[in-house]
Design a protein around this motif. Structure first.
Motif, PDB file in Angstrom:
ATOM      1  N   PRO A 143       0.811  -1.220   0.000  1.00 43.16           N
ATOM      2  CA  PRO A 143       0.000   0.000   0.000  1.00 43.16           C
ATOM      3  C   PRO A 143       0.847   1.274   0.000  1.00 43.16           C
ATOM      4  N   HIS A 144       0.391   2.270  -0.740  1.00 41.96           N
ATOM      5  CA  HIS A 144       0.973   3.620  -0.711  1.00 41.96           C
ATOM      6  C   HIS A 144      -0.128   4.574  -1.155  1.00 41.96           C
ATOM      7  N   PRO A 145      -0.883   5.148  -0.208  1.00 39.97           N
ATOM      8  CA  PRO A 145      -2.078   5.927  -0.558  1.00 39.97           C
ATOM      9  C   PRO A 145      -1.800   7.327  -1.095  1.00 39.97           C
ATOM     10  N   TYR A 146      -0.550   7.778  -1.036  1.00 39.12           N
ATOM     11  CA  TYR A 146      -0.269   9.183  -1.360  1.00 39.12           C
ATOM     12  C   TYR A 146       0.105   9.323  -2.835  1.00 39.12           C
ATOM     13  N   ASP A 147      -0.907   9.210  -3.684  1.00 41.25           N
ATOM     14  CA  ASP A 147      -0.692   9.195  -5.124  1.00 41.25           C
ATOM     15  C   ASP A 147      -0.869  10.588  -5.732  1.00 41.25           C
ATOM     16  N   PHE A 148      -0.890  10.649  -7.065  1.00 44.96           N
ATOM     17  CA  PHE A 148      -1.019  11.932  -7.754  1.00 44.96           C
ATOM     18  C   PHE A 148      -2.340  12.633  -7.425  1.00 44.96           C
ATOM     19  N   LEU A 149      -3.399  11.860  -7.183  1.00 40.97           N
ATOM     20  CA  LEU A 149      -4.666  12.494  -6.829  1.00 40.97           C
ATOM     21  C   LEU A 149      -4.560  13.162  -5.462  1.00 40.97           C
ATOM     22  N   ALA A 150      -3.873  12.508  -4.519  1.00 44.23           N
ATOM     23  CA  ALA A 150      -3.634  13.138  -3.218  1.00 44.23           C
ATOM     24  C   ALA A 150      -2.815  14.409  -3.395  1.00 44.23           C
ATOM     25  N   GLY A 151      -1.821  14.354  -4.291  1.00 42.39           N
ATOM     26  CA  GLY A 151      -1.030  15.547  -4.568  1.00 42.39           C
ATOM     27  C   GLY A 151      -1.869  16.651  -5.185  1.00 42.39           C
ATOM     28  N   ALA A 152      -2.818  16.281  -6.037  1.00 48.36           N
ATOM     29  CA  ALA A 152      -3.697  17.273  -6.665  1.00 48.36           C
ATOM     30  C   ALA A 152      -4.558  17.980  -5.629  1.00 48.36           C
ATOM     31  N   ARG A 153      -4.972  17.251  -4.607  1.00 45.02           N
ATOM     32  CA  ARG A 153      -5.776  17.893  -3.558  1.00 45.02           C
ATOM     33  C   ARG A 153      -4.958  18.970  -2.834  1.00 45.02           C
ATOM     34  N   GLY A 154      -3.667  18.736  -2.680  1.00 49.01           N
ATOM     35  CA  GLY A 154      -2.814  19.754  -2.076  1.00 49.01           C
ATOM     36  C   GLY A 154      -2.705  20.990  -2.956  1.00 49.01           C
ATOM     37  N   VAL A 155      -2.538  20.782  -4.260  1.00 48.57           N
ATOM     38  CA  VAL A 155      -2.492  21.904  -5.198  1.00 48.57           C
ATOM     39  C   VAL A 155      -3.810  22.671  -5.163  1.00 48.57           C
ATOM     40  N   GLN A 156      -4.913  21.940  -5.047  1.00 46.69           N
ATOM     41  CA  GLN A 156      -6.227  22.577  -4.986  1.00 46.69           C
ATOM     42  C   GLN A 156      -6.355  23.486  -3.765  1.00 46.69           C
ATOM     43  N   VAL A 157      -5.921  23.002  -2.602  1.00 47.12           N
ATOM     44  CA  VAL A 157      -6.012  23.806  -1.383  1.00 47.12           C
ATOM     45  C   VAL A 157      -5.155  25.066  -1.507  1.00 47.12           C
ATOM     46  N   ALA A 158      -3.960  24.930  -2.086  1.00 46.64           N
ATOM     47  CA  ALA A 158      -3.110  26.103  -2.283  1.00 46.64           C
ATOM     48  C   ALA A 158      -3.752  27.090  -3.254  1.00 46.64           C
ATOM     49  N   GLU A 159      -4.300  26.575  -4.340  1.00 49.43           N
ATOM     50  CA  GLU A 159      -4.926  27.422  -5.357  1.00 49.43           C
ATOM     51  C   GLU A 159      -6.114  28.175  -4.768  1.00 49.43           C
ATOM     52  N   LEU A 160      -6.955  27.479  -4.005  1.00 47.33           N
ATOM     53  CA  LEU A 160      -8.116  28.120  -3.407  1.00 47.33           C
ATOM     54  C   LEU A 160      -7.719  29.037  -2.253  1.00 47.33           C
ATOM     55  N   GLY A 161      -6.604  28.724  -1.570  1.00 47.05           N
ATOM     56  CA  GLY A 161      -6.110  29.623  -0.540  1.00 47.05           C
ATOM     57  C   GLY A 161      -5.699  30.967  -1.120  1.00 47.05           C
ATOM     58  N   LEU A 162      -4.992  30.941  -2.242  1.00 45.41           N
ATOM     59  CA  LEU A 162      -4.613  32.185  -2.913  1.00 45.41           C
ATOM     60  C   LEU A 162      -5.849  32.935  -3.411  1.00 45.41           C
ATOM     61  N   ARG A 163      -6.810  32.200  -3.920  1.00 41.12           N
ATOM     62  CA  ARG A 163      -8.037  32.844  -4.387  1.00 41.12           C
ATOM     63  C   ARG A 163      -8.798  33.473  -3.226  1.00 41.12           C
ATOM     64  N   SER A 164      -8.849  32.791  -2.099  1.00 43.68           N
ATOM     65  CA  SER A 164      -9.498  33.331  -0.907  1.00 43.68           C
ATOM     66  C   SER A 164      -8.846  34.644  -0.485  1.00 43.68           C
TER      67      SER A 164
END
Length: 390
Positions: free
Chosen positions: A355-376
């Motif tokens: 098992p290794h749950p930290y895949d590209f989709l998990a990485g995308a969620r981090g990019v999303q939070v950063a992107e929305l943080g800047l937008r906020s």
């Protein structure tokens, strides 16, 4: 070497490592992870095989690559990524470049059929990050994103407390991260100048909100909304060549993250703050049954039954040392370097489907939070964080 080690079959494993002339790529990924695994005799798999990493260094600076290779006994290095990707003996590609160069290189690695492990952010935008996740899924290659802070001893202990129900109902999380990065005039800056230029992929929100996203998600639940304020406290800095430049990227960010169950997380991130805490990052978690303060290595707790009764009286001096009233959480395990621990987990994922749950989709969620943080921050408002899928 023991007799059993002598009889163990060792198999070399080529790993293409792009960007290891940089600070993090060199110190944590090359030296303290891949070379440390190599020099300890390799990684033993569940079937008894021992896999010995054989790094192939890739970068733009020929002299730096040659020096690193000679210093650490690495046989192969190149400035030609395409050449490295054609090496059939290297099934894994790793990327620690600046963010702007990462997406194109990872796409090339996926097209070459390599399994990919990468630093974050995985891309400069959520669309780019999701595209990488889609391409990797379609190509059938295993993929992983560095989630190093989950492997820190302090957060491992904090996770243990959460899993054991220590806190009761968790109410809030407060995080403090950062230190003073010198401007570069009378003292040399501790971070590269590109960190402070937005056009070069810099900014503390892009850097740190990806971290806070996975820390919050894996400990307390996936963030559901963000309210942030990003600022540039130091408007001009001096670069590596002694030239003054305008800091166009944020060097501090103040965020509120709403989590499942009504939990509120407040995290301050700053490269313009002087440290008055025990560690460079600390998280205080308060619950109905107890509280904890976790840093990089240490974790302290105060249970409901042992919570003192402070009395606010500004007319009298404080006679109690509040920090002395907290109990230290023991290690109870040999907690290795977090970067190495996740490297070993990813290698097992590639080689034996562990098992290794930290895949590209998990990485995308981090990019999303950063992107929305800047937008906020730009729009001055709270923004909900929708679920993303490939």
């Amino acid at each position: 070497m023991t007799l059993s080690e002598e009889n163990t079959v060792s198999t070399p494993l080529g790993i293409i490592m792009n960007g290891v002339t940089g600070r993090m790529g060199y110190r944590q990924h090359l030296v303290r992870s891949i070379l440390a695994i190599r020099d300890s005799g390799g990684l033993e798999l569940s079937d008894g095989r021992r896999i010995v990493p054989r790094p192939i260094l890739v970068g733009r600076n020929e002299r730096k690559l040659a020096d690193l290779a000679a210093q650490h006994g690495v046989e192969h290095w190149t400035t030609d990524l395409d050449e490295a990707l054609r090496d059939d003996s290297a099934p894994i590609y790793f990327d620690a470049q600046v963010t702007q160069a990462r997406e194109k290189a990872i796409k090339a690695a996926i097209a070459a059929g390599k399994h990919v492990y990468t630093e974050k952010p995985t891309a400069e935008s959520l669309d780019g990050a999701l595209d990488l996740a889609r391409l990797a899924t379609e190509a059938g290659v295993k993929n992983g994103v560095v989630h190093d802070k989950l492997y820190l001893p302090g957060l491992v202990k904090l996770k243990r407390l959460i899993d054991g129900g220590f806190f009761g109902r968790i109410l809030s999380v407060r995080g403090e991260f950062g230190y003073w990065v010198f401007e570069g005039d009378w003292q040399e800056a501790q971070r590269p100048s590109w960190n402070y230029r937005k056009e070069d992929g810099g900014g503390i929100v892009v850097d740190m909100f990806c971290h806070w996203s996975y820390v919050l998600e894996n400990l307390f639940g996936r963030p559901e909304a963000v309210t942030a304020k990003a600022v540039t406290h130091i408007p001009t800095r001096i670069d590596e060549h002694g030239q003054r430049y305008t800091a166009t990227a944020d060097d501090a960010a103040y965020g509120i993250f709403e989590l499942p169950g009504g939990v509120v997380a407040q995290i301050n991130s700053s490269w313009a703050v002087r440290v008055f805490r025990d560690e460079l990052v600390e998280f205080q978690v308060d619950g109905t049954e107890g509280s904890a303060v976790a840093g990089l290595r240490e974790c302290r707790i105060q249970h409901r039954a042992t919570t003192p009764k402070p009395v606010w009286n500004p007319d009298l001096p404080v006679t109690e040392r509040f920090r002395d009233q907290w109990q230290v959480v023991p290690d109870n395990a040999d907690l290795d370097n977090g970067f190495r621990a996740q490297w070993e987990q990813f290698l097992r994922h590639v080689l034996e489907d562990a098992p290794h749950p930290y895949d590209f989709l998990a990485g995308a969620r981090g990019v999303q939070v950063a992107e929305l943080g800047l937008r906020s921050s730009e729009e001055g408002r709270r923004i909900e964080i929708p679920e993303v899928t490939v």
